[in-house]
Motif scaffolding. Structure first.
Motif, mmCIF file in Angstrom:
data_model
loop_
_atom_site.group_PDB
_atom_site.id
_atom_site.type_symbol
_atom_site.label_atom_id
_atom_site.label_comp_id
_atom_site.label_asym_id
_atom_site.label_seq_id
_atom_site.Cartn_x
_atom_site.Cartn_y
_atom_site.Cartn_z
ATOM 1 N N PHE A 76 -10.631 6.625 1.356
ATOM 2 C CA PHE A 76 -9.209 6.824 1.634
ATOM 3 C C PHE A 76 -8.457 5.547 1.280
ATOM 4 O O PHE A 76 -8.391 4.607 2.056
ATOM 5 C CB PHE A 76 -9.006 7.256 3.086
ATOM 6 N N ASP A 77 -7.981 5.512 0.062
ATOM 7 C CA ASP A 77 -7.336 4.316 -0.481
ATOM 8 C C ASP A 77 -6.316 4.799 -1.516
ATOM 9 O O ASP A 77 -6.604 5.704 -2.292
ATOM 10 C CB ASP A 77 -8.410 3.438 -1.158
ATOM 11 N N GLU A 78 -5.145 4.223 -1.487
ATOM 12 C CA GLU A 78 -4.072 4.674 -2.379
ATOM 13 C C GLU A 78 -4.218 4.020 -3.756
ATOM 14 O O GLU A 78 -4.326 2.793 -3.864
ATOM 15 C CB GLU A 78 -2.720 4.309 -1.760
ATOM 16 N N GLU A 94 -4.993 0.032 -3.298
ATOM 17 C CA GLU A 94 -4.402 -0.938 -2.378
ATOM 18 C C GLU A 94 -5.435 -1.924 -1.851
ATOM 19 O O GLU A 94 -5.168 -3.106 -1.766
ATOM 20 C CB GLU A 94 -3.763 -0.196 -1.201
ATOM 21 N N ASP A 95 -6.617 -1.424 -1.498
ATOM 22 C CA ASP A 95 -7.622 -2.282 -0.884
ATOM 23 C C ASP A 95 -8.761 -2.682 -1.820
ATOM 24 O O ASP A 95 -9.303 -3.771 -1.705
ATOM 25 C CB ASP A 95 -8.225 -1.584 0.348
ATOM 26 N N GLU A 96 -9.161 -1.795 -2.716
ATOM 27 C CA GLU A 96 -10.348 -2.032 -3.551
ATOM 28 C C GLU A 96 -10.050 -1.702 -5.007
ATOM 29 O O GLU A 96 -9.034 -1.095 -5.322
ATOM 30 C CB GLU A 96 -11.510 -1.128 -3.088
ATOM 31 N N TYR A 98 -12.147 0.173 -8.340
ATOM 32 C CA TYR A 98 -13.322 0.975 -8.686
ATOM 33 C C TYR A 98 -13.426 1.097 -10.195
ATOM 34 O O TYR A 98 -12.415 1.036 -10.895
ATOM 35 C CB TYR A 98 -13.222 2.361 -8.056
ATOM 36 N N SER B 74 -4.245 7.845 6.569
ATOM 37 C CA SER B 74 -5.656 7.465 6.633
ATOM 38 C C SER B 74 -5.871 6.411 7.719
ATOM 39 O O SER B 74 -4.913 5.810 8.210
ATOM 40 C CB SER B 74 -6.088 6.909 5.284
ATOM 41 N N VAL B 75 -7.139 6.208 8.078
ATOM 42 C CA VAL B 75 -7.483 5.202 9.086
ATOM 43 C C VAL B 75 -6.987 3.823 8.649
ATOM 44 O O VAL B 75 -6.433 3.062 9.448
ATOM 45 C CB VAL B 75 -9.012 5.157 9.327
ATOM 46 N N LYS B 76 -7.161 3.501 7.365
ATOM 47 C CA LYS B 76 -6.758 2.185 6.860
ATOM 48 C C LYS B 76 -5.264 1.946 7.055
ATOM 49 O O LYS B 76 -4.848 0.869 7.453
ATOM 50 C CB LYS B 76 -7.088 2.084 5.368
ATOM 51 N N LYS B 77 -4.466 2.993 6.734
ATOM 52 C CA LYS B 77 -3.012 2.858 6.872
ATOM 53 C C LYS B 77 -2.637 2.716 8.349
ATOM 54 O O LYS B 77 -1.743 1.952 8.686
ATOM 55 C CB LYS B 77 -2.307 4.088 6.283
ATOM 56 N N LYS B 80 -3.296 -0.742 9.418
ATOM 57 C CA LYS B 80 -2.252 -1.647 8.906
ATOM 58 C C LYS B 80 -0.988 -1.546 9.755
ATOM 59 O O LYS B 80 -0.350 -2.548 10.048
ATOM 60 C CB LYS B 80 -1.922 -1.292 7.449
#
Lengths: 254, 84
Positions: A76-78, A94-96, A98, B74-77, B80
């Protein structure tokens, strides 16, 4: 390095993941919010063969379980952008970051937002893009529906059983002063802004591709509602997922 | 004390999709108290917090609202938003 990175965990993306995994490919699905896509807003589906009156949530939970059980990874990453390095693509989130040999775009569509003028008019009042989701919060209160298509008509009919009054206006009309909530139904726009300089889009932002789901860029495919097409339905999105995955597999085995 | 209120309804699809997200969050962050509020059962509370769309997550610090998010995330958001 993944064989296939799929962007979007709606029905198109998750179906592509199922096909990719069954062909023994290393598959990652990237999703910015929660999985399921647009259909999770539908309470009862009547046109999914074999799942008469299933809820969108139940259907997507099953498909998600099927894809992950077959080996699909989900993060779950934008996604912010994709960079083409020739024999592989880099997907910057946003975070990683790939890396993948092929990419399938399956981002679907989002509701079109109110015009600047109407948004200003709306002020601090509630703005909703889904009457069946939020309608019940405005029991016996005046509301307004913006839009002139079938969705708007559908929203009006639904809200008439809940609200004290349902105004109906078009996309450039002033918003009635006493309406406490604004339900917006002025069409949808594809979630393709992040690839506008990466693949060819049409004037409305849909990724240009035929039934073979091949985009203007080698190794990049598109599936579901964000592709240029006439019929945007659950089954056609699933069909696109299968085709895009098959094309990606062919590309990988070349 | 940091508290997170989850305004939801049983008929709301995105709210159902948030369930595993919040469970995951609670397991990772026991320091944040998560309270679930069904907007059908507690209309007054939803009105008091001016809930105009669900799922709606309201973050409270010592009872004072410091942030809110409408829609599934999401959990990440969520992490944050809360700053954990």
């Amino acid at each position: 390095m993944y064989d296939i990175v799929i962007i979007g965990a709606g029905i198109a993306g998750l179906t592509a993941a199922i096909y990719g995994c069954r062909a023994n490919k290393k598959v990652l699905v990237l999703e910015g919010k929660v999985y399921g896509g647009q259909i999770i807003n539908t309470f009862e589906i009547e046109n999914w063969p074999g799942g008469y009156k299933i809820s969108g949530v139940d259907l997507m939970k099953k498909i998600y379980g099927q894809a992950t059980d077959l080996g699909a990874e989900v993060e779950f990453d934008e996604v912010l952008k994709i960079v083409d390095h020739g024999d592989y693509k880099e997907i910057v989130c946003e975070d990683e970051k790939y890396q993948a040999k092929t990419v399938i775009l399956a981002t679907g569509t989002d509701p079109r937002k109110l015009s600047e003028k109407q948004a200003k008019d709306a002020g601090k009042r509630a703005i909703s893009y889904c009457a069946t989701c939020d309608g019940a919060l405005f029991k016996n209160k005046p509301v307004v529906v913006v839009g002139s298509g079938n969705t708007a008509k559908h929203e009006i009919k639904y809200l008439e059983n809940i609200a004290s009054k349902v105004y109906h206006i078009h996309h450039d009309d002033p918003i009635p002063e006493d309406a406490v909530a604004i339900f917006v139904a002025i069409g949808r726009i594809p979630g393709t802004d992040f690839v506008r300089d990466f693949v060819k889009l049409d004037s409305e932002g849909y990724v240009v591709a035929g039934e073979d789901c091949k985009t203007s860029r080698d190794g990049v495919f598109v599936a579901g509602d964000c592709r240029t097409k006439d019929t945007r339905q659950l089954v056609t999105a699933a069909a696109d997922g299968a085709v895009a995955a098959e094309m990606a597999i062919k590309y990988l085995n070349k | 004390m940091i508290e997170l209120i989850d305004f939801y309804a049983d008929w709301c699809g995105p709210c159902q999709m948030m369930k595993p997200v919040l469970e995951d969050f609670e397991a990772k962050h026991p320091e944040v108290k998560v309270t679930k509020v069904n907007v059908d059962d507690e209309e007054e509370l939803a009105e008091r917090y001016n809930v105009s769309g669900i799922p709606c997550l309201v973050l409270l610090n010592d009872g004072k609202e410091v942030a809110r998010n409408v829609g599934a995330i999401s959990v990440k958001k969520l992490e944050k938003m809360i700053g954990v």
